[in-house]
Design an enzyme around this catalytic site. Sequence first.
Site, PDB file in Angstrom:
ATOM      1  N   ASP A 205       0.864  -1.166   0.000  1.00 61.12           N
ATOM      2  CA  ASP A 205       0.000   0.000   0.000  1.00 61.12           C
ATOM      3  C   ASP A 205       0.903   1.218   0.000  1.00 61.12           C
ATOM      4  O   ASP A 205       1.909   1.247   0.699  1.00 61.12           O
ATOM      5  CB  ASP A 205      -0.942   0.020   1.205  1.00 61.12           C
ATOM      6  CG  ASP A 205      -2.129   0.914   0.913  1.00 61.12           C
ATOM      7  OD1 ASP A 205      -2.932   0.575   0.024  1.00 61.12           O
ATOM      8  OD2 ASP A 205      -2.258   1.974   1.547  1.00 61.12           O
TER       9      ASP A 205
ATOM     10  N   HIS B 144      10.216   4.519  -3.859  1.00 55.94           N
ATOM     11  CA  HIS B 144       9.707   4.029  -2.572  1.00 55.94           C
ATOM     12  C   HIS B 144       9.403   2.528  -2.655  1.00 55.94           C
ATOM     13  O   HIS B 144       9.732   1.764  -1.757  1.00 55.94           O
ATOM     14  CB  HIS B 144       8.448   4.811  -2.188  1.00 55.94           C
ATOM     15  CG  HIS B 144       7.460   4.974  -3.309  1.00 55.94           C
ATOM     16  ND1 HIS B 144       7.809   5.455  -4.548  1.00 55.94           N
ATOM     17  CD2 HIS B 144       6.141   4.681  -3.398  1.00 55.94           C
ATOM     18  CE1 HIS B 144       6.754   5.473  -5.331  1.00 55.94           C
ATOM     19  NE2 HIS B 144       5.730   5.004  -4.665  1.00 55.94           N
TER      20      HIS B 144
HETATM   21  P1  ITT Z   1      -3.887  -1.941  -4.917  1.00 49.41           P
HETATM   22  O1  ITT Z   1      -4.803  -2.829  -5.716  1.00 49.41           O
HETATM   23  O2  ITT Z   1      -2.534  -2.570  -4.760  1.00 49.41           O
HETATM   24  O3  ITT Z   1      -4.486  -1.528  -3.601  1.00 49.41           O
HETATM   25  P2  ITT Z   1      -3.992   0.928  -5.547  1.00 49.41           P
HETATM   26  O4  ITT Z   1      -4.062   1.611  -6.865  1.00 49.41           O
HETATM   27  O5  ITT Z   1      -5.136   1.085  -4.603  1.00 49.41           O
HETATM   28  O6  ITT Z   1      -3.637  -0.626  -5.794  1.00 49.41           O
HETATM   29  P3  ITT Z   1      -2.258   2.052  -3.463  1.00 49.41           P
HETATM   30  O7  ITT Z   1      -3.441   2.081  -2.566  1.00 49.41           O
HETATM   31  O8  ITT Z   1      -1.044   1.362  -3.000  1.00 49.41           O
HETATM   32  O9  ITT Z   1      -2.663   1.471  -4.910  1.00 49.41           O
HETATM   33  O10 ITT Z   1      -1.775   3.489  -3.862  1.00 49.41           O
HETATM   34  C1  ITT Z   1      -2.615   4.595  -3.691  1.00 49.41           C
HETATM   35  C2  ITT Z   1      -2.401   5.611  -4.738  1.00 49.41           C
HETATM   36  O11 ITT Z   1      -1.139   6.259  -4.512  1.00 49.41           O
HETATM   37  C3  ITT Z   1      -2.314   5.096  -6.184  1.00 49.41           C
HETATM   38  O12 ITT Z   1      -3.568   4.887  -6.761  1.00 49.41           O
HETATM   39  C4  ITT Z   1      -1.567   6.268  -6.838  1.00 49.41           C
HETATM   40  O13 ITT Z   1      -2.449   7.330  -7.093  1.00 49.41           O
HETATM   41  C5  ITT Z   1      -0.594   6.681  -5.734  1.00 49.41           C
HETATM   42  N1  ITT Z   1       0.717   6.026  -5.954  1.00 49.41           N
HETATM   43  C6  ITT Z   1       1.199   4.930  -5.325  1.00 49.41           C
HETATM   44  N2  ITT Z   1       2.421   4.615  -5.800  1.00 49.41           N
HETATM   45  C7  ITT Z   1       2.698   5.508  -6.776  1.00 49.41           C
HETATM   46  C8  ITT Z   1       3.788   5.703  -7.663  1.00 49.41           C
HETATM   47  O14 ITT Z   1       4.834   4.896  -7.675  1.00 49.41           O
HETATM   48  N3  ITT Z   1       3.730   6.724  -8.507  1.00 49.41           N
HETATM   49  C9  ITT Z   1       2.674   7.549  -8.526  1.00 49.41           C
HETATM   50  N4  ITT Z   1       1.603   7.425  -7.749  1.00 49.41           N
HETATM   51  C10 ITT Z   1       1.612   6.417  -6.877  1.00 49.41           C
END
Ligand code: ITT
Length: 192
Positions: A68, A177
């Site tokens: 996450d 990250h």
């Molecule tokens: P999961 O199915 O793994 O939950 P998710 O899209 O909900 O996928 P996360 O909750 O981990 O992903 O991430 C939340 C948001 O943070 C994601 O939708 C992006 O908008 C942002 N984010 C995360 N990692 C990023 C990255 O490497 N570069 C740009 N934005 C990122």
Amino acid sequence: MKLLFATNNQNKLKEIIGLLSDQFELLTFADIGFEDDIEETGSTIEENASIKSKTIAEKFNINVFSDDSGLEVEALGGAPGVHSARYADKENPSGEKNMAKMLTKMKDEENRNARFKTVISLVLNGKEHLFEGTVNGIITKEKRGESGFGYDPVFQPDGYEITFAQMSAEEKNSISHRYKAVKKLCEFLTTA
Ligand code: ITT
């Protein structure tokens, strides 16, 4: 070792495949026939990572990890943080809408410090382990670049003149990250 990566985010899946070493056979939801949505009801990034991996571990009795992530902006008190995915629109989330909201909120702000944070929750043989990776940077004044996903076009990591979205996948993968958290995960798994 077989390891399931619990995610519906195809971009993250692609990034992780590039990061994990060949010694792991990475399984996806498609391999186990899981099609539901896991509700991310936690109030922190750590809690949401745990919810995803524990839900799958309990249901399928397999070794699994989830990631996450979120963007924490200093001038916004750490927002959007755990709410990064649905920052601008809870019903129909989109990276474009999220970035537009971010740039508007930050329009007259001088403190542009921000960080991306990833927490990986691994459930290995029924026991949970957490790994964290962060990268510091700034929120740019406008979008730059086309690669990556999410907030990449408005995030410029410290020490660079370009945004994550202006980097090649390899370059982002070497400093991100997610990379830092995955590296800790791999180090742990190779000694486990
Ligand atoms: P999961 O199915 O793994 O939950 P998710 O899209 O909900 O996928 P996360 O909750 O981990 O992903 O991430 C939340 C948001 O943070 C994601 O939708 C992006 O908008 C942002 N984010 C995360 N990692 C990023 C990255 O490497 N570069 C740009 N934005 C990122």
